[in-house]
Design an enzyme around this catalytic site. Structure first.
Site, PDB file in Angstrom:
ATOM      1  N   HIS A  61       0.819  -1.208   0.000  1.00  0.00           N
ATOM      2  CA  HIS A  61       0.000   0.000   0.000  1.00  0.00           C
ATOM      3  C   HIS A  61       0.857   1.265   0.000  1.00  0.00           C
ATOM      4  CE1 HIS A  61      -3.554   2.470   0.998  1.00  0.00           C
ATOM      5  NE2 HIS A  61      -2.713   3.171   1.735  1.00  0.00           N
ATOM      6  N   TYR A  64       4.379   0.729  -2.956  1.00  0.00           N
ATOM      7  CA  TYR A  64       4.123   0.398  -4.363  1.00  0.00           C
ATOM      8  C   TYR A  64       5.221  -0.506  -4.921  1.00  0.00           C
ATOM      9  CZ  TYR A  64       0.429   3.921  -4.335  1.00  0.00           C
ATOM     10  OH  TYR A  64      -0.722   4.619  -4.058  1.00  0.00           O
ATOM     11  N   LYS A 106      -8.099  13.727  -6.615  1.00  0.00           N
ATOM     12  CA  LYS A 106      -7.467  12.421  -6.501  1.00  0.00           C
ATOM     13  C   LYS A 106      -8.528  11.390  -6.172  1.00  0.00           C
ATOM     14  CE  LYS A 106      -3.621  10.039  -4.152  1.00  0.00           C
ATOM     15  NZ  LYS A 106      -2.687  10.113  -3.005  1.00  0.00           N
ATOM     16  N   HIS A 110     -10.630   2.228  -0.624  1.00  0.00           N
ATOM     17  CA  HIS A 110     -10.756   1.770   0.763  1.00  0.00           C
ATOM     18  C   HIS A 110     -11.561   0.475   0.724  1.00  0.00           C
ATOM     19  CE1 HIS A 110     -10.452   3.361   5.096  1.00  0.00           C
ATOM     20  NE2 HIS A 110      -9.254   3.386   4.550  1.00  0.00           N
ATOM     21  N   HIS A 112     -10.799  -3.128   1.322  1.00  0.00           N
ATOM     22  CA  HIS A 112     -10.852  -4.136   2.379  1.00  0.00           C
ATOM     23  C   HIS A 112     -11.487  -3.628   3.670  1.00  0.00           C
ATOM     24  CE1 HIS A 112      -7.475  -6.515   0.167  1.00  0.00           C
ATOM     25  NE2 HIS A 112      -8.667  -6.861  -0.237  1.00  0.00           N
ATOM     26  N   SER A 330      -5.735   6.527  13.427  1.00  0.00           N
ATOM     27  CA  SER A 330      -6.813   7.402  13.887  1.00  0.00           C
ATOM     28  C   SER A 330      -6.982   8.551  12.901  1.00  0.00           C
ATOM     29  CB  SER A 330      -6.494   7.948  15.279  1.00  0.00           C
ATOM     30  OG  SER A 330      -6.502   6.915  16.236  1.00  0.00           O
ATOM     31  N   GLN A 331      -8.224   8.886  12.649  1.00  0.00           N
ATOM     32  CA  GLN A 331      -8.548   9.834  11.584  1.00  0.00           C
ATOM     33  C   GLN A 331      -8.490  11.288  12.056  1.00  0.00           C
ATOM     34  OE1 GLN A 331      -9.654   8.507   8.128  1.00  0.00           O
ATOM     35  NE2 GLN A 331      -8.159   7.292   9.234  1.00  0.00           N
ATOM     36  N   GLY A 554      -2.877   8.965  -8.164  1.00  0.00           N
ATOM     37  CA  GLY A 554      -3.908   7.958  -7.974  1.00  0.00           C
ATOM     38  C   GLY A 554      -3.511   6.956  -6.919  1.00  0.00           C
ATOM     39  N   ASN A 555      -3.927   5.705  -7.139  1.00  0.00           N
ATOM     40  CA  ASN A 555      -3.801   4.694  -6.102  1.00  0.00           C
ATOM     41  C   ASN A 555      -3.771   3.321  -6.761  1.00  0.00           C
ATOM     42  OD1 ASN A 555      -6.073   3.010  -4.032  1.00  0.00           O
ATOM     43  ND2 ASN A 555      -4.062   3.566  -3.305  1.00  0.00           N
ATOM     44  N   SER A 557      -4.514  -0.673  -5.677  1.00  0.00           N
ATOM     45  CA  SER A 557      -5.066  -1.579  -4.670  1.00  0.00           C
ATOM     46  C   SER A 557      -4.912  -3.005  -5.167  1.00  0.00           C
ATOM     47  CB  SER A 557      -6.553  -1.265  -4.413  1.00  0.00           C
ATOM     48  OG  SER A 557      -7.097  -2.187  -3.488  1.00  0.00           O
TER      49      SER A 557
END
Length: 759
Positions: A61, A64, A106, A110, A112, A330-331, A554-555, A557
């Site tokens: 994650h 990369y 962007k 999320h 899983h 924690s957010q 981007g991302n 997964s």
């Protein structure tokens, strides 16, 4: 024998003195050679805190490590456009809209967490992508989402989907951001592994662009926002690389983060106030990997040194060890780098907003990230080894064994309706199918108009937001993907997703200028998955190079699979466009009675991977439709020129379900009916249900037909008149074939999602 790490803190001194102590590197997802490399970097065994940090930062994650050898194509092939202000490697891409305004956007996954805990997983996915936007210096102004679930009738879909939708709606609505569109699809391949991809977009003065660099020796490191708890510990290093068993149980199920959108709203306002006051040298959000990622990335990007006192971090749970504090996800937290002379003002302004702000360390010139805990050093590492120098794998990849057999199993050979009545019923069956039916049960749970700047939202082809009330300048965004096409041919399937998102922006009258992508695939340790990934990335890179628009970020997964069964390769593409005046936008619908309905583009017999093949036969085989990017550019240029000229009353992209579905949606969003006459010699079934790319249904006001046809001919774009809009026609009249009343269409199309979920 392994020492009980709960008895005493594992310090650097202890690590030096106990080089042979066994460590749980495998349990943390590290390979043996990776663990040995950590020891070589440090010249000793890592402390427990260091081991946790490396396991997180060297995870798929964060690092990369399996994808970066292929992602380099984006940088190598990206068009050098003057609009691009920040791109790959930043928290989010930033593009200039004009001389004063910039936009950042962007998309990230999320997946899983949203399966394990649907509401909180989806909510914190939205929260995380919003903080990426804040970190660039922008005010978030909208969100979108791309969702994929298993079969709609499966019991677990009824568990996951409502929670995901509730989480997205709750977080976005509470923060006060409009949700301006997206997509929702169902396919058995996503059973047990739903995809929750969230996009956010923000706007800012170009002068407010922020950096993540921890530069300036002596500058203060401030942690801003919520307290740190145990939620999400191990999230990115475990959940992001977990696969789920046939029963849906994960190999490891760490706690999912818990979001607080009201704190996020305060965080937005505080950060923007601090940015405008010039009080911040560097900023980084705390999302995946928490403090571990924020500290190592800011230190590595800056002067290369930082000292942190971990006991200063405000906690909301007792007994947290240093590795817990570093790994917590924690957010609603941000990391700020601040000049010492301005630190007190930063703390005071934060207090006025009711937010915690705590000085936890300083920037140094040592080239080391040093973390102390109650006077003992638990971390002493070169930050670049965490952030930039993780393992890089050029994993083997090979074409799946079944691809040749799939290619010859063409949907064009399947039995098809033979009579007008059978075709009529197929139109209704398709409109009622989960992927094509009305999604308002979902979208009505989202606030789409807060701020009052939403010009177009769901179910239009793209969302349109006004940026400036004085000039009317705005942006359009679309988020699209098609896993079935990518399964048949990942290179062209990815380009079809890119072309669709590009076209969806263009049909609003906007000019596409930038791309963000979210690449959802199975395990990178499977050579067949890596072949799909390499082909898809190459397809996107080549496609963007051809279209002249850059990939801004981007991302990726990976590990999206249940047992040994991977999801379809699912590249999701977000395209952003600019429109000079949102009053010129082109809506979905049928215009006024007596207007001409026409089709721009060419219809071929292209049914493989189509919704018809899936709905009527449960079939996936053949090759996907051809994609012509030269044609897409000409089409986009045409639509942009016609927007605001009174020569187009409405436009609608043709994609899933073909012409039949486009007509159903246009009629259901209009008070008019449609009189349609297919071209002479056209096969009604093929013309209605083919999913040939590069096609747009347009509505031309009376008296403008010649001008539009001339504009198409000048660009070499085929245009075919199909009929007229008619206030006296009840629904769809397909001359010489069948009629479908508005009641027939709405009964098939509306209310299907809620009823299938038992709502």
């Amino acid at each position: 024998m392994t020492r009980d790490l709960n008895v005493a803190v594992d310090t650097v001194g202890v690590a030096d003195a106990t080089p042979d102590e066994k460590q749980p590197w495998a349990e943390l997802g590290l390979k043996e050679d990776e663990y040995q490399r950590i020891r070589e970097v440090l010249g000793r065994r890592p402390t427990q805190s260091e081991l946790a940090m490396y396991s997180i930062m060297w995870s798929e994650h964060c690092s990369y490590k399996s994808s970066k050898v292929h992602l380099r194509q984006f940088g190598e092939k990206n068009p050098r456009t003057p609009r691009l202000l920040a791109g790959i490697g930043e928290n989010a891409g930033v593009v200039a809209i004009d001389d004063h305004i910039a936009v950042t956007f962007k998309v990230e996954s999320h997946n899983h967490p949203s399966y394990v805990e649907p509401k909180q997983g989806a909510a914190t996915g939205v929260g995380g992508i919003i903080r990426d936007i804040i970190a660039m210096g922008a005010r978030p102004i909208a969100v979108m989402d791309s969702l994929r679930f298993g079969a709609i009738d499966h019991p677990d879909t009824a568990r996951v989907l409502p929670g995901v939708v509730d989480g997205i709606g709750h977080y976005g609505n509470c923060v006060g951001l409009p949700n301006i569109g997206g997509e929702t699809y169902f396919d058995p391949c996503y059973q047990g592994n739903p995809l929750v991809n969230a996009l956010s977009v923000g706007v800012m003065p170009r002068s407010r662009l922020q950096s993540m660099q921890a530069s300036g020796t002596g500058n203060i490191v401030i942690l801003l926002g919520a307290k740190t708890g145990r939620d999400g510990i191990g999230g990115v290093s475990v959940l992001a690389s977990a696969t789920f068993s046939e029963s849906g149980e994960g190999d490891a199920r760490p706690s999912v983060q818990v979001g607080d959108p009201f704190t996020e709203k305060l965080l937005i306002e505080v950060c923007l106030e601090l940015f405008d006051a010039g009080l911040v040298v560097g900023v980084q959000d705390l999302g995946g990997a928490g403090l571990t990622c924020a500290l190592s990335e800011t230190a590595a990007a800056g002067d290369g040194g930082m000292h942190v006192d971990l006991e200063l971090v405000p906690l909301r749970a007792e007994g947290m060890e240093p590795q817990d504090i570093l790994a917590s996800e924690s957010q609603e937290r941000m990391l700020l780098i601040v000049d010492p002379a301005k630190a007190e003002e930063v703390l005071a302004r934060s207090r006025r907003w009711g937010l915690l702000a705590t000085a936890i360390g300083t920037v140094t010139g040592t080239g080391r990230l040093v973390v102390d805990f109650h006077g003992q050093t638990v971390v002493d590492v070169p930050p670049k080894s965490l952030a930039d120098e993780g393992p890089v794998y050029n994993r083997p990849f090979t074409e799946p064994n079944d691809l040749g057999l799939i290619a010859v199993d063409r949907a064009e050979t399947l039995p098809r309706p033979a009579t007008d009545e059978e075709i009529r019923q197929t139109v209704l069956d398709m409109a009622a199918s989960p992927n094509l039916c009305d999604k308002s049960w979902i979208t009505e749970q989202y606030d789409s108009s807060v701020f009052g700047n939403t010009v177009l939202g769901a179910p239009h082809d793209a969302g349109v937001i006004r940026l400036d009330e004085r000039t009317g300048v705005g942006i359009a965004i679309s988020l699209d993907g098609n896993g079935r096409f990518a399964r048949l041919d990942p290179y062209h399937g990815a380009q079809l997703a890119l072309a669709e998102a590009y076209r969806n922006v263009a049909v609003t009258g906007a000019t596409p200028i930038a791309v963000s992508d979210c690449l959802n695939f199975g395990s990178p340790e499977d050579p067949h998955v890596m072949w799909q990934f390499e082909r898809a990335v190459t397809g996107i890179a080549d496609g963007c190079q051809k279209l002249g628009i850059p990939v801004t970020g981007g991302n990726v997964s990976f590990y999206n699979q249940t047992g040994r069964e991977a999801i379809h390769p699912t590249p999701v593409i977000g395209v952003l466009g600019v429109i000079d005046d949102v009053a010129r936008r082109i809506p979905l619908g049928l215009g006024r009675t007596g207007d001409t309905i026409a089709l721009i583009g060419t219809t071929l017999e292209e049914l493989s991977g189509s919704e018809w093949a899936q709905v009527k036969h449960g079939h996936l085989g053949g090759v996907p439709p051809k994609v012509d990017l030269d044609h897409e550019m000409k089409l986009a240029e045409l639509l942009g020129r016609l927007a605001g000229t009174e020569q187009l009353a409405a436009a609608h992209d043709l994609s899933e379900g073909g012409l039949a579905q486009a007509l159903v949606e246009a009629i259901c969003h209009s008070g008019l009916g449609a009189q349609i006459l297919l071209p002479e010699g056209a096969d009604p079934f093929t013309y209605l249900f083919s999913e040939s790319s590069g096609r747009v249904l347009v509505v031309i006001p009376r008296g403008q037909e010649l001008a539009v046809r001339t504009a198409c001919e000048q660009r070499g774009l085929p245009i075919t008149p199909l009929g007229v809009t008619d206030a006296n026609t009840d629904g769809l009249h397909l001359r010489d074939h069948f009629d479908l009343t508005r009641g027939d269409l709405e009964a098939a199309w509306k209310g299907r999602i809620g009823s299938r979920l038992g709502e």
